[in-house]
Design a protein around this motif. Structure first.
Motif, PDB file in Angstrom:
ATOM      1  N   ASN A 139      18.895  14.321   1.522  1.00  0.00           N
ATOM      2  CA  ASN A 139      19.070  13.526   2.757  1.00  0.00           C
ATOM      3  C   ASN A 139      18.712  14.605   4.020  1.00  0.00           C
ATOM      4  O   ASN A 139      17.850  14.539   4.517  1.00  0.00           O
ATOM      5  CB  ASN A 139      20.184  12.844   3.135  1.00  0.00           C
ATOM      6  N   CYS A 162      25.970   9.261   6.327  1.00  0.00           N
ATOM      7  CA  CYS A 162      24.898   9.691   5.543  1.00  0.00           C
ATOM      8  C   CYS A 162      24.158  11.272   5.798  1.00  0.00           C
ATOM      9  O   CYS A 162      24.011  11.753   4.694  1.00  0.00           O
ATOM     10  CB  CYS A 162      23.721   9.010   5.274  1.00  0.00           C
ATOM     11  N   VAL A 192      22.612   1.393  -5.307  1.00  0.00           N
ATOM     12  CA  VAL A 192      22.375   0.161  -4.859  1.00  0.00           C
ATOM     13  C   VAL A 192      20.847   0.244  -4.228  1.00  0.00           C
ATOM     14  O   VAL A 192      20.226  -0.609  -4.454  1.00  0.00           O
ATOM     15  CB  VAL A 192      23.344  -0.772  -3.744  1.00  0.00           C
ATOM     16  N   VAL A 202      26.733  -9.149  -2.510  1.00  0.00           N
ATOM     17  CA  VAL A 202      25.721  -9.429  -3.387  1.00  0.00           C
ATOM     18  C   VAL A 202      24.968 -10.517  -3.461  1.00  0.00           C
ATOM     19  O   VAL A 202      23.615 -10.399  -3.717  1.00  0.00           O
ATOM     20  CB  VAL A 202      26.513  -8.948  -4.954  1.00  0.00           C
ATOM     21  N   TYR A 248      18.411   0.138  -7.109  1.00  0.00           N
ATOM     22  CA  TYR A 248      18.408  -1.394  -7.508  1.00  0.00           C
ATOM     23  C   TYR A 248      17.766  -2.306  -6.441  1.00  0.00           C
ATOM     24  O   TYR A 248      16.674  -3.262  -6.978  1.00  0.00           O
ATOM     25  CB  TYR A 248      19.992  -1.860  -7.669  1.00  0.00           C
ATOM     26  N   PHE A 280      28.299  -0.059   5.810  1.00  0.00           N
ATOM     27  CA  PHE A 280      29.569  -0.158   6.575  1.00  0.00           C
ATOM     28  C   PHE A 280      29.499   0.909   7.661  1.00  0.00           C
ATOM     29  O   PHE A 280      30.239   0.589   8.730  1.00  0.00           O
ATOM     30  CB  PHE A 280      30.773  -0.060   5.971  1.00  0.00           C
ATOM     31  N   GLU A 297      29.487  -6.633   4.766  1.00  0.00           N
ATOM     32  CA  GLU A 297      30.876  -7.274   4.607  1.00  0.00           C
ATOM     33  C   GLU A 297      31.713  -6.783   5.095  1.00  0.00           C
ATOM     34  O   GLU A 297      32.848  -7.421   5.579  1.00  0.00           O
ATOM     35  CB  GLU A 297      30.885  -8.230   3.292  1.00  0.00           C
TER      36      GLU A 297
END
Ligand code: NAD
Length: 503
Positions: free
Chosen positions: A416, A289, A237, A214, A240, A156, A183
């Motif tokens: 990061n 991030c 995520v 998802v 995953y 987002f 979303e």
């Protein structure tokens, strides 16, 4: 159409060159986090919608990959002009749905435009290698071909830029493309895809957009018609996505969460250092991030740092990102705000002290506001120093030496971004050599690489091999084919050259 109908209109999916309704029925509200106003509803598409996008992208692939490289680059040149002409409009869409201030959103759109600019170099950057005479009269050449149908799944916090870490490079290399925006912020990409549609020139199916959550992600990860997946989002995520996409045989790059440390040495130029720290920690309300979320003050740096950092943080104005007076906009949602407020309480419960308290900002109570907050006396073992908070909360740790600071940074499971503030070349040399982090700033608070360099973290912040944009994008979006050739005769005797026999 009435105002209410416009505001609650249901978004569609862009498939095979046009918008169409999603086949699946569930929907979510898209809200302006500064006001709580519902801007639209986003469909939570399903596997059928992914199937339709993949079918369109597969059908478009053979013709698109055969189009000349310069023709693909020229389309990007044209689209770049469109994006620039609509930069303010796109930036307003970003601010409305995500919350960051308008100047910050404008800079984000500028970064998206830079991605397109970098991708226009494709006739150069996609070139292969050739070596004549690998054996007598035998030549070997490696050339690059597109991978096929590529998908990207976005977070987002950069509604305009992150999808453009992928889209321009993917199609420049001759791939076709499917985007799943977050979303929470689907309106910016709806606007960009509308501009792309009006601009024309792209064959149907080259780019597609499927809204959802998802189910769309899983549909992409399992789909045999998708060859490569790029993901940007939270660490859990990301892992995953990496595992599931790899298990179904896809090329994958998954950029995850972060905990970014900023080291301040005693010789740092303090006013500029503090300006950078404030921009890094509180810009986009800490939802980058690359946001610096922990300051490590080394040795005597602590007192002068806090003397300047605390009052300047207290001066920051919290409000709607479209208001010129605002320094810090809302966070993306009320759920996010509540989570961040819990983190502040947890820090205090673990023994941190509040140097700046942003728990009750004087902004619209309908909005998702958290004021800039500084937690002092934080120790490296506290959860606030280890976990990603993703809000305007800065923790301050004290370290006795640069070595101790490096130890703290390297103990993090993330890697990061990081920054060091000092005028000492020796300290910089030591830091950038030893620190286990993918992107490093030297007197730069947000060390996000520009479009022509690769972007990614290390360790738990990244799963994959090839980073986003820069030269890595061409590596990710192409497959290398190596051809070894020879010809048995020396030429066509008697026509254009003299027969020389085997050589
Ligand atoms: P998120 O992980 O919640 O969502 C990212 C995407 O994954 C969205 O499109 C979402 O629909 C999908 N998704 C969410 N949960 C899922 C699940 N359980 N299964 C499958 N798909 C799922 O991330 P976010 O909150 O949108 O974005 C913020 C996070 O992104 C932060 O952790 C931030 O550090 C990270 N981020 C990282 C980078 C980077 O370059 N490393 C850049 C931007 C953001």
């Amino acid at each position: 159409m009435s105002q209410a109908a416009i505001q609650t209109r249901l978004l569609g999916n862009y498939i095979n060159g046009d918008w169409r309704p999603a086949a699946a029925g569930d929907q979510l509200d898209v809200t302006n986090p500064a006001t709580g106003e519902v801007l639209a509803r986003v469909p939570l598409s399903g596997v059928e919608d992914v199937d339709a996008a993949v079918a369109a992208a597969r059908a478009a692939f053979p013709a698109w990959r055969s189009r000349s490289t310069i023709a693909r680059a020229r389309w990007l040149f044209g689209f770049r002009q469109v994006l620039e002409a609509h930069q303010d409009e796109i930036a307003r869409a970003v601010t409305r749905e995500m919350g960051k201030t308008f100047p910050d959103a404008r800079a984000e759109v500028g970064r998206a435009i830079e991605m397109v600019e970098a991708a226009t170099a494709i006739p150069q950057t996609m070139q292969g290698r050739v070596l004549e005479n690998v054996a007598t009269a035998v030549d070997t050449e490696t050339f690059r071909q597109p991978v096929g149908v590529c998908a990207a799944i976005a977070p987002f916090n950069f509604p305009a830029m992150v999808p453009f870490w992928f889209l321009p490079f993917a199609i420049a290399c001759g791939n076709t493309f499917i985007l799943k925006p977050s979303e929470q912020v689907p309106l910016t990409q709806e606007l960009i895809f509308n501009l792309l549609h009006e601009h024309g020139g792209l064959p149907d199916g080259v780019v597609n957009l499927v809204n959802g959550s998802v189910d769309v992600v899983n549909g992409i990860l399992d789909h045999p018609g998708i060859d490569a997946v790029s993901f940007v989002g939270s660490a859990t995520v990301a892992r995953y996505v990496y595992e599931r996409a790899a298990a179904s045989g896809k090329r994958v790059q998954a950029l995850g969460g972060a905990k970014n440390f900023m080291v301040v040495m005693p010789d740092a130029v303090m006013p500029k250092t503090v300006g950078n720290i404030i921009g890094s920690a509180f810009g986009a309300a800490g939802q980058r991030c690359m946001a610096g979320s922990v300051v490590i003050a080394v040795g005597d740096a602590k007192a002068p740092l806090m003397e300047e950092l605390v009052p300047r943080t207290q001066e920051l104005a919290v409000g709607d990102g479209l208001d010129d007076a605002t320094d810090v906009g809302p966070v993306v949602s009320c759920a996010s705000r509540d989570r961040i407020l819990e983190w502040i309480e947890r820090g205090i419960g673990d023994g941190a002290t509040l140097a700046v308290d942003g728990r009750s900002p004087s902004a619209n109570s309908e909005g998702a506001f958290v004021g800039p907050t500084i937690l002092d006396a934080v120790t490296p073992d506290m959860d606030v120093a280890q976990e990603e908070i993703f809000g305007p909360v800065l923790s301050v740790i004290h370290a006795g030496s640069l070595d101790e600071a490096i130890e703290i940074v390297n103990a993090s499971r993330y890697g990061n971004g990081t920054s060091i503030f000092t005028e000492s070349g020796a300290a910089v040399r030591r830091y950038r050599h030893d620190v286990e982090v993918g992107m490093v700033g030297v007197n730069v608070g947000v060390a996000a690489p520009v479009a022509f360099f690769p972007f990614s973290g290390w360790k738990g912040s990244f799963f994959g091999d090839l980073h986003a944009h820069g030269p890595d994008a061409v590596e990710f979006y192409t497959r290398k084919k190596t051809v070894t050739s020879r010809f048995f005769s020396g030429g066509e005797t008697g026509r254009f050259f003299t027969e020389q026999g085997d050589r």
